[in-house]
Scaffold this active site. Structure first.
Site, PDB file in Angstrom:
ATOM      1  N   GLU A 157     -51.236 -10.468 -11.310  1.00 50.13           N
ATOM      2  CA  GLU A 157     -50.100 -10.063 -12.104  1.00 50.13           C
ATOM      3  C   GLU A 157     -50.627  -9.956 -13.695  1.00 50.13           C
ATOM      4  OE1 GLU A 157     -46.395 -11.683 -11.665  1.00 50.13           O
ATOM      5  OE2 GLU A 157     -46.028 -10.905  -9.671  1.00 50.13           O
ATOM      6  N   GLU A 274     -47.519  -9.755  -2.703  1.00 49.70           N
ATOM      7  CA  GLU A 274     -46.160 -10.474  -2.948  1.00 49.70           C
ATOM      8  C   GLU A 274     -44.961  -9.711  -2.732  1.00 49.70           C
ATOM      9  OE1 GLU A 274     -45.565 -12.897  -6.493  1.00 49.70           O
ATOM     10  OE2 GLU A 274     -47.810 -13.477  -6.431  1.00 49.70           O
TER      11      GLU A 274
END
Length: 502
Positions: A157, A274
């Site tokens: 991220e 995820e």
């Protein structure tokens, strides 16, 4: 509804391709390994992904001074133990390269209770040396053919400042280029990819594709994340959040390829590394029956849009927000500490018992067939499309299912508000933060799904299945052809020694 006799296709197993974990260092603990062993026995994921492979807790990057000269040693003591444990349990690592070792970091910014450093390397050359050394060691220990099957993801991220200092896109591109080059120097067939972005940043994908093409940087797969929760409403040691409909997860899965259409990355494997409802490890929704019913259509349809979508995470042994303060605390896990199963665990375990041939799929069920003729039905009570944790008290589903025999043995397993739901029992016993041994025994018992068995007639090659599902129920119905082997003299009426009727 009449279920087709012939398969309409193959059921995708993208849902079990990978599962998430707390930082990989946790794999050194007994409760973690016990939990993963249970998961693999009953579900059987192929890969596992977590943060922190290169963070300080793993002790890989070890600088030292010798006779006035700075040197670096790379130590893989813990890496070996972690990977050995994974492989022994039949699961392979999906490698995420991060976070930055403190002694190699350019800054002091960290994330999580365990302080993962999220700054760029102060020396890209030393970072490349670390990456090369890590991949070369893994190949030396586990074999080139094996390690070639392990995806290598660059960072986590980077579009969020919490995970990459300043969310600096140009700095991430540089890190990716250096990392991918180092990986390919070790072996050109190793799989490397990214950018592992969080939801709401899909424009990064387009710019990542442009950067990779412009610079000739290797990319073997694309990765991103998906969540559907709104802003956190904080309470002590927890949060509450609104949820978008579960279909928004499927929309996020599909958005990646739409964004990349026309680019050189468009046809690459897409890994959702995820996904979950909430992105918080302290949201009680994760522990509920609602959550299982909410995610059921995602497991049923997710493989239409991605090559894998990795549930975040398999266990509540997860310490990003600190050590949990109670057994049920809203953790991401399919399992609590001490291996207490949650309703969403049962959703996955039920999926693991589905057959490979897809017969039917709709907004409340999935029907498959096994090679031996068994038919399996996964059904769920649809939840309110707004994501509110409410829904009808009952949901009725009628199916006409093909089966080749004169009768069918029916086994039904269910999880709902009352069954397969240890959280309900936990709340009734006063929500003990640290349950005592006898309370844990009760919770393990309450966590088991309800099970029922019956026999139904088959008429013209079909069984009429009439299912009534409770609120937030997820149920698995397994229908097996009956081959009657009872002897002709078997007579239930004579169990107590009565004479046979004349």
């Amino acid at each position: 509804m009449r279920v087709p006799d012939a398969p309409t296709g193959r059921l995708s197993d993208a849902w079990r391709a990978c599962v998430g974990t707390g930082r990989v260092e946790l794999a050194l603990r007994r409760d973690y390994q016990d939990s993963l062993a249970l998961l693999q026995r009953e579900i059987g994921f192929r890969y596992i992904r977590g943060h922190g492979l290169l963070s300080d807790g793993m002790g890989v990057y070890r600088p030292y001074d010798w006779q006035g000269e700075r040197r670096v040693q790379h130590s893989f003591t813990y890496v070996d133990q972690v990977v050995d444990a994974y492989l022994a349990l039949g699961i392979r690592p999906f490698l995420e390269l991060g976070f930055m070792p403190t002694e190699l970091a350019s800054g002091e910014r960290t994330v999580f209770w365990w302080r993962g450093n999220v700054t760029p390397p102060r020396s890209h050359q030393e970072w490349a040396d670390l990456v090369r050394s890590t991949m070369a060691h893994l190949i030396d220990r586990y074999g080139l053919d094996e390690v070639r099957t392990w995806p290598v993801e660059v960072w986590n991220e980077p579009n969020l400042a919490d995970f990459w200092e300043g969310a600096d896109e140009a700095a991430y591109h540089r890190l990716y280029e250096v990392t991918a080059g180092a990986v390919k120097e070790v072996d050109a067939s190793l799989q490397v990819g990214g950018p592992a972005i969080s939801p709401g940043a899909d424009e990064w994908l387009e710019r990542f594709a442009e950067f990779a093409e412009r610079r000739g940087v290797p990319v073997d797969f694309v990765s991103k994340h998906a969540y559907t929760s709104g802003p956190a409403q904080h309470v002590p040691f927890g949060v509450h959040q609104t949820l978008a409909p579960a279909s928004a997860l499927l929309d996020q899965f599909a958005a990646a390829r739409a964004r990349l259409k026309g680019s050189k990355l468009a046809e690459l494997p897409l890994h959702i590394t995820e996904f979950n409802s909430s992105y918080r490890p302290d949201n009680p929704v994760h522990d509920t029956a609602f959550h299982a019913a909410y995610l059921a259509p995602v497991l049923a349809y997710g493989g239409d849009h991605a090559d894998s979508f990795s549930y975040w995470t398999f266990s509540d042994m997860f310490e990003e927000a600190g050590v949990p303060t109670a057994l049920f605390h809203g953790g991401f896990g399919l399992l609590t500490h001490r291996q207490v199963k949650k309703p969403t665990y049962h959703l996955y375990a039920f999926m693991a018992r589905m057959g490979p041939d897809l017969l039917s799929r709709a907004d409340d069920h999935l029907v498959t067939r096994h090679p031996d003729g068994r038919v399996t039905v996964l059904a769920w009570a649809p939840v309110d499309p707004t994501g509110e944790p409410s829904g009808p008290e009952r949901h009725r589903l009628r199916l006409s299912v093909p089966i080749a025999s004169g009768a069918a043995f029916v086994r039904r397993s269910s999880a709902d508000e009352e069954h397969g739901n240890a959280r309900t029992a936990w709340q009734r016993m006063g929500s003990p933060r640290s349950p005592r041994p006898h309370q844990l025994d009760v919770l393990h018992e309450a966590a088991e799904p309800a099970r029922h068995h019956l026999r139904l007639p088959v008429e013209e090659g079909r069984v009429d299945l009439d299912l009534t599902l409770a609120r937030h129920e997820v149920t698995l119905v397994e229908l097996s052809p009956v081959e009657e082997e009872a002897p002709p003299w078997a007579d239930e009426g004579r169990l107590l020694g009565r004479e046979a009727p004349g």
